[in-house]
Write a protein that holds these residues in place. Sequence first.
Motif, mmCIF file in Angstrom:
data_model
loop_
_atom_site.group_PDB
_atom_site.id
_atom_site.type_symbol
_atom_site.label_atom_id
_atom_site.label_comp_id
_atom_site.label_asym_id
_atom_site.label_seq_id
_atom_site.Cartn_x
_atom_site.Cartn_y
_atom_site.Cartn_z
ATOM 1 N N LEU A 1 53.903 12.521 39.642
ATOM 2 C CA LEU A 1 54.506 13.687 40.288
ATOM 3 C C LEU A 1 54.291 13.575 41.790
ATOM 4 N N VAL A 2 55.365 13.745 42.534
ATOM 5 C CA VAL A 2 55.267 13.630 43.985
ATOM 6 C C VAL A 2 56.188 14.671 44.620
ATOM 7 N N GLN A 3 55.818 15.137 45.792
ATOM 8 C CA GLN A 3 56.642 16.109 46.507
ATOM 9 C C GLN A 3 57.801 15.414 47.216
ATOM 10 N N PRO A 4 58.876 16.131 47.468
ATOM 11 C CA PRO A 4 59.969 15.543 48.251
ATOM 12 C C PRO A 4 59.458 15.005 49.583
ATOM 13 N N GLY A 5 59.943 13.832 49.948
ATOM 14 C CA GLY A 5 59.478 13.180 51.166
ATOM 15 C C GLY A 5 58.293 12.268 50.951
ATOM 16 N N GLY A 6 57.709 12.330 49.769
ATOM 17 C CA GLY A 6 56.540 11.511 49.472
ATOM 18 C C GLY A 6 56.890 10.103 49.060
ATOM 19 N N SER A 7 55.845 9.351 48.685
ATOM 20 C CA SER A 7 56.005 7.940 48.342
ATOM 21 C C SER A 7 55.289 7.616 47.037
ATOM 22 N N LEU A 8 55.808 6.631 46.355
ATOM 23 C CA LEU A 8 55.173 6.062 45.171
ATOM 24 C C LEU A 8 55.504 4.579 45.138
ATOM 25 N N ILE B 1 58.598 12.091 38.797
ATOM 26 C CA ILE B 1 59.075 13.458 38.994
ATOM 27 C C ILE B 1 58.880 13.828 40.455
ATOM 28 N N VAL B 2 59.982 14.163 41.084
ATOM 29 C CA VAL B 2 59.936 14.620 42.474
ATOM 30 C C VAL B 2 60.194 16.122 42.463
ATOM 31 N N SER B 3 59.185 16.859 42.859
ATOM 32 C CA SER B 3 59.282 18.314 42.776
ATOM 33 C C SER B 3 58.360 18.949 43.796
ATOM 34 N N SER B 4 58.821 20.085 44.323
ATOM 35 C CA SER B 4 57.970 20.834 45.246
ATOM 36 C C SER B 4 57.185 21.905 44.498
#
Length: 124
Positions: free
Chosen positions: A11-18, A121-124
């Motif tokens: 799970l990562v926030q919008p603008g983040g990286s994986l 999953i990209v979610s704020s």
Amino acid sequence: QVLLVESGGGLVQPGGSLTLSCAASGRLFGIYVMGWYRQAPGKEREMVAHVLCDDTASYPDSRTYVDSVKGRFTISRDSAKNTLYLEMNSLKLEDTAVYYCGVNSPPSGPTTYWGRGTQVIVSS
């Protein structure tokens, strides 16, 4: 038989990286394509990025990306570890999907081997 095992989703926030990893075991002969694919809920699986490889190297000039990830994602391979990577930056909500690693051997044929996938999953 070739076994592909993906890891690195989450799970990562919008603008983040994986960064996703795909560890390959088993023997592949000649030249083949290793790639990342994704399938979002309710959508068909699509190619995200792929690169031409052989036993000892990958060929950076062969890297191909779907338009929606160009400039944000980078595919690479560590030949010594036989591991494929997908570095994902500036993630967007629409990048949410299950990401699969695949191998086309021969390169012009269908995807011969698939991993089981890793969820992003990209979610704020």
